[in-house]
Write a protein that holds these residues in place. Structure first.
Motif, PDB file in Angstrom:
ATOM      1  N   LEU A 246     -54.128 -14.917  46.675  1.00 54.29           N
ATOM      2  CA  LEU A 246     -54.620 -13.589  47.049  1.00 54.29           C
ATOM      3  C   LEU A 246     -53.997 -13.069  48.343  1.00 54.29           C
ATOM      4  O   LEU A 246     -54.467 -12.094  48.907  1.00 54.29           O
ATOM      5  N   THR A 247     -52.940 -13.713  48.794  1.00 54.65           N
ATOM      6  CA  THR A 247     -52.298 -13.303  50.045  1.00 54.65           C
ATOM      7  C   THR A 247     -51.267 -12.212  49.793  1.00 54.65           C
ATOM      8  O   THR A 247     -50.785 -12.027  48.674  1.00 54.65           O
ATOM      9  N   ARG A 248     -50.935 -11.486  50.845  1.00 45.80           N
ATOM     10  CA  ARG A 248     -49.904 -10.440  50.797  1.00 45.80           C
ATOM     11  C   ARG A 248     -48.859 -10.731  51.867  1.00 45.80           C
ATOM     12  O   ARG A 248     -49.151 -11.326  52.901  1.00 45.80           O
ATOM     13  N   VAL A 249     -47.690 -10.256  51.643  1.00 49.89           N
ATOM     14  CA  VAL A 249     -46.615 -10.407  52.624  1.00 49.89           C
ATOM     15  C   VAL A 249     -46.900  -9.476  53.804  1.00 49.89           C
ATOM     16  O   VAL A 249     -47.306  -8.326  53.628  1.00 49.89           O
ATOM     17  N   THR A 250     -46.712  -9.974  55.005  1.00 50.73           N
ATOM     18  CA  THR A 250     -46.893  -9.161  56.203  1.00 50.73           C
ATOM     19  C   THR A 250     -45.538  -8.734  56.761  1.00 50.73           C
ATOM     20  O   THR A 250     -44.531  -9.439  56.586  1.00 50.73           O
ATOM     21  N   HIS A 251     -45.513  -7.612  57.440  1.00 54.35           N
ATOM     22  CA  HIS A 251     -44.279  -7.145  58.077  1.00 54.35           C
ATOM     23  C   HIS A 251     -44.079  -7.802  59.443  1.00 54.35           C
ATOM     24  O   HIS A 251     -43.024  -7.637  60.064  1.00 54.35           O
ATOM     25  N   LEU A 252     -45.076  -8.551  59.907  1.00 57.48           N
ATOM     26  CA  LEU A 252     -45.001  -9.137  61.241  1.00 57.48           C
ATOM     27  C   LEU A 252     -44.182 -10.423  61.237  1.00 57.48           C
ATOM     28  O   LEU A 252     -44.212 -11.178  60.260  1.00 57.48           O
ATOM     29  N   PRO A 253     -43.477 -10.721  62.324  1.00 54.77           N
ATOM     30  CA  PRO A 253     -42.796 -12.025  62.439  1.00 54.77           C
ATOM     31  C   PRO A 253     -43.831 -13.109  62.732  1.00 54.77           C
ATOM     32  O   PRO A 253     -44.575 -13.012  63.708  1.00 54.77           O
ATOM     33  N   VAL A 254     -43.902 -14.135  61.904  1.00 58.65           N
ATOM     34  CA  VAL A 254     -44.973 -15.128  62.000  1.00 58.65           C
ATOM     35  C   VAL A 254     -44.390 -16.531  61.937  1.00 58.65           C
ATOM     36  O   VAL A 254     -43.513 -16.818  61.120  1.00 58.65           O
TER      37      VAL A 254
END
Length: 702
Positions: A246-254
């Motif tokens: 249920l996760t989504r890709v984030t635009h943040l550098p992680v």
């Protein structure tokens, strides 16, 4: 009679609601406040106010409020001149530090410190000269896990993502009751309408709380959770998000998400259910609902800060927003971009550079956990605290095991309080220095603009003239600084009034001289209702303060704390657990001296589920004794179906019956102090934040 209308923001809580205040000049009587109403032209609060704002006039006129420096001589209080007071402080503190070392002087700063900008700008002008490591504040009572988690994840303790309440479709609230608090570390005036607006646009509000609070009562869904079990619930939610894709890709550098997934792999909903008291399928369904919403935000506040795994809780809140793609996203969690940016102008902070002398508790941003304050006074040896300075605080009522602290204050060589009242703490002081009242001072909200749900700014002009012979809070600190520097032979740098500092901050900030806004104090003077600088926008990636400018999802000290979590035994099903609660007419320990706020039905009783009453042979309205490891109190019990079975609730901030206090109305309705039951040994081991929720107690007939 001459009537004048003034506009300013209320400073009494974090909502900073706009006010319209009418004053009247009467012959031979001077200026009087004749009306306080919500400012309908304030675009942020939209005319909303709560009862506290109307009580500003009660604070102004309170006969118990101190209006000149007072020195304790035996059991009596005598007036003293300002300069004599400053020189007395300098002499006593310099002598104590010379004989016992710099750390023999401790400092405690209370919650109102961040509501008065003179305290923010100038307290360290004096306190910094002391060079003591024994600095304490209300931060480690109710919110340190917020700041520590943000420091570890984002690199700065004030880089706190705020719920974008005006644009979200799904708001999950844990440990927060914004209808009573008016929002907390989420500056959100008119919060009830904003929550109902989520529902009005087809969204959903879910509240997780051991009590069906005022906010839970208007939510779409309320889930009981065992006090102290929020970390287990959040781990079950995060694991479900990972397990069910249920996760989504984030635009943040992680960095570190794989490590997180591996570290919590065994802490799934079924394993966590007994720890939190929420059925596993409910945990999983909540995760699915959160992930399915187009825009969702998880918001956690004091209830999840003041428990044994507070830092874990706030780390998990950030991760749930992150992995669902809702961190740094409109309708999710966003960082405010204030006109005076404390994140840009201050260092990120530091953690555990030194520890407390007795228990080895870690410092954060130069402060030690307040749970260690009493023992630092009571335990003899090199470095023992011999003197204390309190600033706008009442730790006897607001910190764990208040009676032990009460005892510790009696043994000090010297105590100074900068405060408006002789209260349960300041009654021990040798000297009390009161500042002007809020309405006699100007003000700018550097702190709460930093946590606002919109980018807003305003400057508050003084409503009433400064009384002859009175000093503003910042002037008190300048006077103390000059006297101490003269006594110790130190060179003191020049300073400027707070308003000039704010003007510089406005001009050099994001909306200053180089922007279309060209903000300055002059600009704000032309906008008495405040300025709306726009909705929150994504900005976290460019503001990260971590060493590599990436979100750190798996800080080593937090992952290590999972072992402590896993080692805790399952809770005793027959144990009663104490939680606090808040009321919109109260603000911690200091707003019980005004009739319009305390009138009506008493609200300082112990709430208890009817089944728990019956099991102990108790009846509604009975006087009961409540006992914990550290103390016992007597209080009236009231049955309530809003309580989760096995949980009792007592509001904090009461307990005004101690001798030597001169707050009349508060003493006539003393109540009992919840912090005579809370345990200074019980804390979030990672941050040192006090545990005020989930305190084991026994309740019996008095």
């Amino acid at each position: 009679m001459t009537k004048t209308l003034h506009h300013r923001a209320c400073h009494l809580c974090e909502a900073i609601c706009g006010l319209t205040i009418e004053t009247t000049v009467l012959p031979d009587e001077g200026t009087r406040i004749t009306s306080i109403k919500g400012d309908s032209l304030d675009s942020f609060s939209r005319g909303h106010i709560c009862p506290k704002a109307v009580a500003l006039q009660d604070i102004q006129n309170d006969p118990d409020r101190l209006r000149q420096p007072m020195r304790r001589v035996g059991e009596q209080w005598q007036a003293i001149g300002w300069q004599e007071a400053f020189e007395l402080v300098a002499e006593r503190l310099a002598d104590i530090q010379q004989r016992h070392g710099q750390n023999a002087v401790a400092v405690y700063q209370g919650n109102p410190s961040v509501h008065n900008y003179g305290l923010m700008t100038h307290s360290n002008y004096f306190l910094g000269q002391l060079k003591t490591r024994n600095r304490f504040s209300a931060t480690s009572v109710d919110q340190l896990p917020h700041h520590l988690s943000s420091f570890l994840i984002y690199g700065h303790g004030l880089l706190l993502p705020i719920a974008d309440i005006d644009h979200t479709d799904f708001m999950l609230i844990l440990g927060g009751n914004p209808l009573a608090s008016n929002g907390s570390i989420m500056t959100v005036p008119d919060v009830e309408k904003r929550l109902k607006a989520i529902q009005g646009r087809g969204g959903k509000v879910v509240v997780v709380d051991p009590r069906r609070s005022e906010t839970a009562a208007i939510a779409d869904q309320h889930m009981f959770v065992r006090p102290g079990g929020d970390a287990a619930l959040l781990l079950g939610l995060l694991n479900t998000l990972f397990e069910e894709g249920l996760t989504r890709v984030t635009h943040l550098p992680v960095d570190g998400l794989d490590e997180v997934r591996q570290a919590i792999a065994g802490l799934h909903a079924e394993a966590m259910s007994p720890r939190c008291g929420v059925p596993a399928e409910q945990i999983r369904q909540l995760a699915r609902d959160f992930a399915a919403a187009d825009k969702a935000v998880c918001y956690g506040r004091m209830g999840i800060s003041t428990q044994a795994f507070g830092t874990l809780c706030h780390w998990l809140v950030q991760l749930i927003n992150l992995v669902t793609g809702n961190l740094d996203r409109v309708g999710g969690a966003l960082c405010t971009q204030p006109a005076v940016d404390l994140v840009a102008s201050t260092s990120g902070g530091h953690f555990n550079l030194w520890q407390s002398r007795v228990s080895g508790l870690p410092e954060y941003a130069g402060e030690l956990p307040v749970s260690a304050l009493a023992e630092e006074m009571l335990v003899e040896g090199e470095g023992q605290v011999r003197a204390l300075i309190t600033v706008a605080g009442n730790p006897v009522l607001s910190t764990p095991n208040g009676r032990r602290l009460d005892q510790a204050l009696d043994g000090l060589e010297f105590m100074l309080s900068i405060d408006l009242y002789i209260n349960e703490t300041t009654r021990h002081a040798d000297l009390i220095l009161p500042s002007t009242s809020a309405l006699e001072n100007d003000h700018y909200d550097t702190t709460f603009n930093t946590f606002a749900v919109r980018n807003v700014t305003r400057f508050n002009r003084a409503i009433l003239e400064k009384p002859e012979g009175a000093l503003h809070d910042w002037e008190i600190f300048v006077g103390l600084a000059k006297a101490f520097a003269a006594k110790t032979g130190r060179e003191l740098k020049a300073t400027m009034p707070p308003a000039q500092m704010i003007d510089y901050g406005l001009r050099s900030g994001l909306y200053g001289d180089a922007s279309d806004w060209k903000l300055s104090l002059e600009t704000l003077a032309n906008h008495p209702h405040g300025l709306d600088l726009g909705a929150l926008q994504p900005n976290l990636a460019s503001r990260l303060k971590t060493a590599n400018k990436r979100v750190q999802a798996a800080p080593e000290v937090i992952l290590a704390d999972l072992a402590r979590f896993a080692a805790v035994a399952l809770p005793d099903a027959d144990e009663l657990l104490l939680i606090g609660r808040r009321h919109v007419r109260s603000n911690n320990s200091w707003m019980h001296n005004y009739h319009r706020l305390v009138k009506g039905k008493p609200r300082h009783q112990l709430l208890m589920h009817p089944a728990d009453l019956a099991r102990r042979g108790l009846v509604n309205g009975q006087q009961v004794s409540v006992t914990s490891r550290v103390g016992v109190i007597e209080v009236e019990v009231v049955e309530s179906l809003d309580m989760m079975p096995g949980v009792v609730s007592l509001p904090h901030g009461w307990g005004h019956g101690r001798a030597g206090v001169r707050m009349g109305i508060a003493q006539s309705q003393p109540g009992a102090s919840a912090n005579d039951l809370t345990d200074e040994r019980s804390m979030d081991a990672l941050s040192g934040n006090a545990v005020l929720n989930g305190v084991p107690v026994q309740v019996a007939a008095a």
